[in-house]
Structure formats: C-alpha cells, structure tokens
Design an enzyme around this catalytic site. Structure first.
Site, PDB file in Angstrom:
ATOM      1  NE  ARG A   1      -3.780  -2.282   0.250  1.00 41.62           N
ATOM      2  CZ  ARG A   1      -3.454  -3.464  -0.267  1.00 41.62           C
ATOM      3  NH1 ARG A   1      -2.335  -3.613  -0.976  1.00 41.62           N
ATOM      4  NH2 ARG A   1      -4.236  -4.499  -0.114  1.00 41.62           N
TER       5      ARG A   1
ATOM      6  CB  CYS B   1      -8.914  -1.578   5.046  1.00 42.30           C
ATOM      7  SG  CYS B   1      -9.717  -3.180   4.914  1.00 42.30           S
TER       8      CYS B   1
HETATM    9  N1  EPU Z   1     -11.715 -10.997  10.358  1.00 44.03           N
HETATM   10  C1  EPU Z   1     -12.381 -11.073  11.541  1.00 44.03           C
HETATM   11  N2  EPU Z   1     -13.146 -10.017  11.932  1.00 44.03           N
HETATM   12  C2  EPU Z   1     -13.290  -8.890  11.169  1.00 44.03           C
HETATM   13  C3  EPU Z   1     -12.600  -8.796   9.946  1.00 44.03           C
HETATM   14  C4  EPU Z   1     -11.816  -9.873   9.552  1.00 44.03           C
HETATM   15  O1  EPU Z   1     -12.268 -12.051  12.260  1.00 44.03           O
HETATM   16  O2  EPU Z   1     -14.006  -7.970  11.594  1.00 44.03           O
HETATM   17  C5  EPU Z   1     -10.924 -12.146   9.915  1.00 44.03           C
HETATM   18  C6  EPU Z   1     -11.539 -12.840   8.702  1.00 44.03           C
HETATM   19  O3  EPU Z   1     -12.506 -13.778   9.075  1.00 44.03           O
HETATM   20  C7  EPU Z   1     -10.334 -13.454   8.034  1.00 44.03           C
HETATM   21  C8  EPU Z   1      -9.203 -12.492   8.374  1.00 44.03           C
HETATM   22  O4  EPU Z   1      -9.641 -11.724   9.483  1.00 44.03           O
HETATM   23  O5  EPU Z   1     -10.043 -14.699   8.620  1.00 44.03           O
HETATM   24  C9  EPU Z   1      -8.837 -11.592   7.186  1.00 44.03           C
HETATM   25  O6  EPU Z   1      -9.992 -10.806   6.839  1.00 44.03           O
HETATM   26  P1  EPU Z   1     -10.294 -10.368   5.323  1.00 44.03           P
HETATM   27  O7  EPU Z   1     -10.338 -11.591   4.464  1.00 44.03           O
HETATM   28  O8  EPU Z   1     -11.467  -9.491   5.338  1.00 44.03           O
HETATM   29  O9  EPU Z   1      -8.993  -9.592   4.896  1.00 44.03           O
HETATM   30  P2  EPU Z   1      -8.316  -8.333   5.533  1.00 44.03           P
HETATM   31  O10 EPU Z   1      -6.896  -8.693   5.742  1.00 44.03           O
HETATM   32  O11 EPU Z   1      -9.071  -7.822   6.700  1.00 44.03           O
HETATM   33  C10 EPU Z   1      -7.584  -7.370   3.235  1.00 44.03           C
HETATM   34  C11 EPU Z   1      -7.447  -5.969   2.679  1.00 44.03           C
HETATM   35  C12 EPU Z   1      -8.769  -5.508   2.094  1.00 44.03           C
HETATM   36  C13 EPU Z   1      -9.251  -6.493   1.041  1.00 44.03           C
HETATM   37  C14 EPU Z   1      -9.390  -7.866   1.716  1.00 44.03           C
HETATM   38  C15 EPU Z   1      -9.854  -8.959   0.766  1.00 44.03           C
HETATM   39  C16 EPU Z   1      -5.848  -4.587   3.911  1.00 44.03           C
HETATM   40  C17 EPU Z   1      -5.668  -3.603   5.018  1.00 44.03           C
HETATM   41  N3  EPU Z   1      -7.087  -5.056   3.737  1.00 44.03           N
HETATM   42  O12 EPU Z   1      -8.458  -7.288   4.348  1.00 44.03           O
HETATM   43  O13 EPU Z   1      -8.519  -4.251   1.475  1.00 44.03           O
HETATM   44  O14 EPU Z   1     -10.477  -6.085   0.496  1.00 44.03           O
HETATM   45  O15 EPU Z   1      -8.102  -8.257   2.244  1.00 44.03           O
HETATM   46  O16 EPU Z   1      -8.845  -9.283  -0.103  1.00 44.03           O
HETATM   47  O17 EPU Z   1      -4.874  -4.918   3.235  1.00 44.03           O
HETATM   48  C18 EPU Z   1      -8.567  -1.879   1.633  1.00 44.03           C
HETATM   49  O18 EPU Z   1      -7.370  -1.906   1.380  1.00 44.03           O
HETATM   50  O19 EPU Z   1      -9.209  -0.810   1.747  1.00 44.03           O
HETATM   51  C19 EPU Z   1      -9.261  -3.141   1.829  1.00 44.03           C
HETATM   52  C20 EPU Z   1     -10.502  -3.192   2.293  1.00 44.03           C
END
Ligand code: EPU
Length: 281
Positions: free
Chosen positions: A162, A209
């Site tokens: 990022r 995010c």
């Molecule tokens: N999780 C929870 N509770 C929550 C949110 C997530 O337990 O409230 C758990 C999920 O169940 C999963 C893990 O955390 O096991 C990862 O969650 P998720 O798949 O949503 O991925 P993330 O790491 O939270 C990243 C990116 C997102 C992108 C998603 C999907 C970043 C900061 N975030 O989120 O990007 O959409 O993967 O690929 O890198 C953004 O950059 O604005 C963004 C939303």
C-alpha cells in the site's frame, strides 16, 4: 490566425465531502486539468492530487492546498487488441479496467476486482487485495513532475505494501500495464473468488480499510477481537461487518472519525498504521 485552443484548468470551490466515499470533509479549490499546460499551472505548490476519493480523510475545515483532478483527457482505456501490454490513463476507473482486461482474456488485474479507485490513485498507493496489487501489473508510469512529463520504470517506483515512493510533487498521468494472456473464462473465475472474499465488507459510506494489516495479522480481526465493532463517535462507527472499516452512518465529521481512529488504536495492543491518506487532519 491561430486561435488559442486551451481554456486552462477549470477551477471551482467544492465541498470535498462530495468527492470522497466516506462523505466527510470541508471545502477546497478544485482544479480540473486537461493537458500539460493545465498541469503546469495547477501544480504550483502547494497542491494535492485527488483520485477517486476512496481512501481519503479530509478535515472538516477543508484544505488550503489546491486540489488537482485529472479531466477526461486522462481517462483513456487501454487497447488490449494490440497485445497484453498497453497504456491506460490515470483517471480511468479501475473497475472498468478490470472488466476490460477480463473480456480480453488477460490476467493480472483480477485481484483488484471491486477496488473503487482510479488508475493514478491505485498506482500512487499500490492499491490491492490479498489476491493482487498494482505493483504486479505496472511496467512503467508516466509522471508529470517539475513541469515535465517523463516515463519511470516500475523498478524505480519503490512499490511496497500500500505504498509507492513517487517523487515529491509528482502526478501520475498514465500507467503502462503488462498483463498475462489467459482466457476470459479463467479470469472471470478468479474475479468471482476475489469478489466472494469481499462479500462481507460493508456497502455503506466508508473509505475502505482504515489501517494497514500489521505483518502476519489482519487489522480487522485485531479490532474485532478487541470487541470494538459498533464503537461509535458521533456518526462514525466501527462496522459490525468488518472491524477495519469505519462507516459513516449519517453525517459524520472528520473530528468524529479522527477520535474514533484514536480510540481504536488505544484499545488494540498491536500498533496500527493508517492506510488512508489524511488531508488537513
Ligand atoms: N476478520 C475477523 N473479523 C473482522 C474482519 C476480519 O475475524 O471484523 C478475519 C476474517 O474472518 C479473516 C481475516 O480476518 O479470517 C482476514 O480478513 P479479510 O479476508 O477481510 O482480509 P483483511 O486482511 O481484513 C484485506 C485488505 C482488504 C481487502 C481484503 C480482501 C488490507 C488492510 N485489507 O483485508 O482491502 O479487500 O483483504 O482481499 O490490506 C482496503 O485496502 O481498503 C481493503 C478493504
């Protein structure tokens, strides 16, 4: 007699909340540019560049910098008929680009399916998801810097998670994409998987995010585990659907959002770094 064909940048005073997905932020002078001479005029410091406003937190008092936005001349979509390597304009919307690559049977952009950006902003912050980011497809960028256009190879852009180390005061005007031949069906299937991973994200006003994921962890999960979902300051709230989303449930102010970000950080043991670009806050 030669008539001047350029009218110069279109300048108007706007409420930046109308230009951000979080719908927060005060006034600024918006300079819409459509060519190098406009850019030259508009990019006298101090200025900042507005992309799709999807990753932006703007102060309630607005910003004093001139806000530069690329006009229609910069939204050209790539011509993939000529091959998997093509230039795209910085103001081109990423969702349309992703679909276009899919139709052409070209792989590389499907990990960015659903990311609400324009190409320039996506390059500038190396936007992406777990399934892929801009650094994976950008071969070079055209930059407007110090009054001139130049092409910089991707290896010199300092892409990281990022983040891109663009030269100070640079405006991305085009990007050279290098995709990989595949089939429309295979690319569509990957996009479906990426879309499924985002299905649980809130659909209401937000800026995506808020925090970067700490190494080896998910900020959303950490916020969730700290019991902070539903935490609210004014009309800014930690989303019940995903802990890393701060949603505007009504008429949130930047002050509400900033206070909520601070509250979240103080209650999560792991240090969290903001992913959004703050302006004036
Ligand atoms: N999780 C929870 N509770 C929550 C949110 C997530 O337990 O409230 C758990 C999920 O169940 C999963 C893990 O955390 O096991 C990862 O969650 P998720 O798949 O949503 O991925 P993330 O790491 O939270 C990243 C990116 C997102 C992108 C998603 C999907 C970043 C900061 N975030 O989120 O990007 O959409 O993967 O690929 O890198 C953004 O950059 O604005 C963004 C939303």
């Amino acid at each position: 007699m030669t008539l001047a064909t350029t009218t110069g940048p279109r300048v108007r005073r706007v409420r930046l909340r109308d230009y951000t997905t979080l719908r927060v932020g005060g006034e600024a002078e918006l300079w819409e540019v459509d060519g190098p001479s406009d850019l030259r005029e508009a990019t006298r410091e101090p200025f900042l560049v507005l992309g799709s406003g999807a990753n932006l937190l703007v102060a309630d008092a607005g910003v004093n910098e001139r806000v530069v936005r690329l006009g229609r001349r910069y939204n050209a979509m790539p011509d993939f008929a000529a091959g998997p390597e093509a230039w795209v304009g910085a103001a081109a919307p990423l969702p349309g680009l992703v679909r276009r690559a899919q139709r052409a049977g070209l792989s590389g952009l499907e990990g960015l399916s659903g990311v609400p950006a324009v190409v320039g902003g996506a390059v500038a912050m190396n936007a992406g998801t777990r399934f892929g980011e801009m650094s994976g497809v950008v071969a070079a960028v055209e930059l407007f810097v110090d009054g001139d256009l130049g092409v910089v190879p991707a290896a010199e852009l300092g892409f990281s998670y990022r983040h891109t180390a663009l030269p100070a005061g640079a405006v991305v005007t085009r990007a050279l994409l290098r995709l990989t031949p595949s089939t429309p069906e295979a690319v569509a299937a990957s996009m479906t998987a990426v879309d499924a991973a985002r299905a649980g994200q809130p659909k209401v006003k937000s800026a995506g995010c808020a925090f970067k994921n700490p190494t080896g962890a998910s900020a959303g999960k950490l916020i969730d585990e700290a019991g902070l979902k539903g935490l609210r300051v004014g009309d800014a709230m930690v989303s019940f659907e995903h802990g890393n989303f701060i949603v505007n449930v009504g008429d949130a102010t930047a002050e509400d959002v900033t206070a909520l970000l601070a509250a979240v950080r103080s209650r999560v043991p792991t240090p969290l770094e903001l992913e959004w670009r703050p302006s004036g806050v």
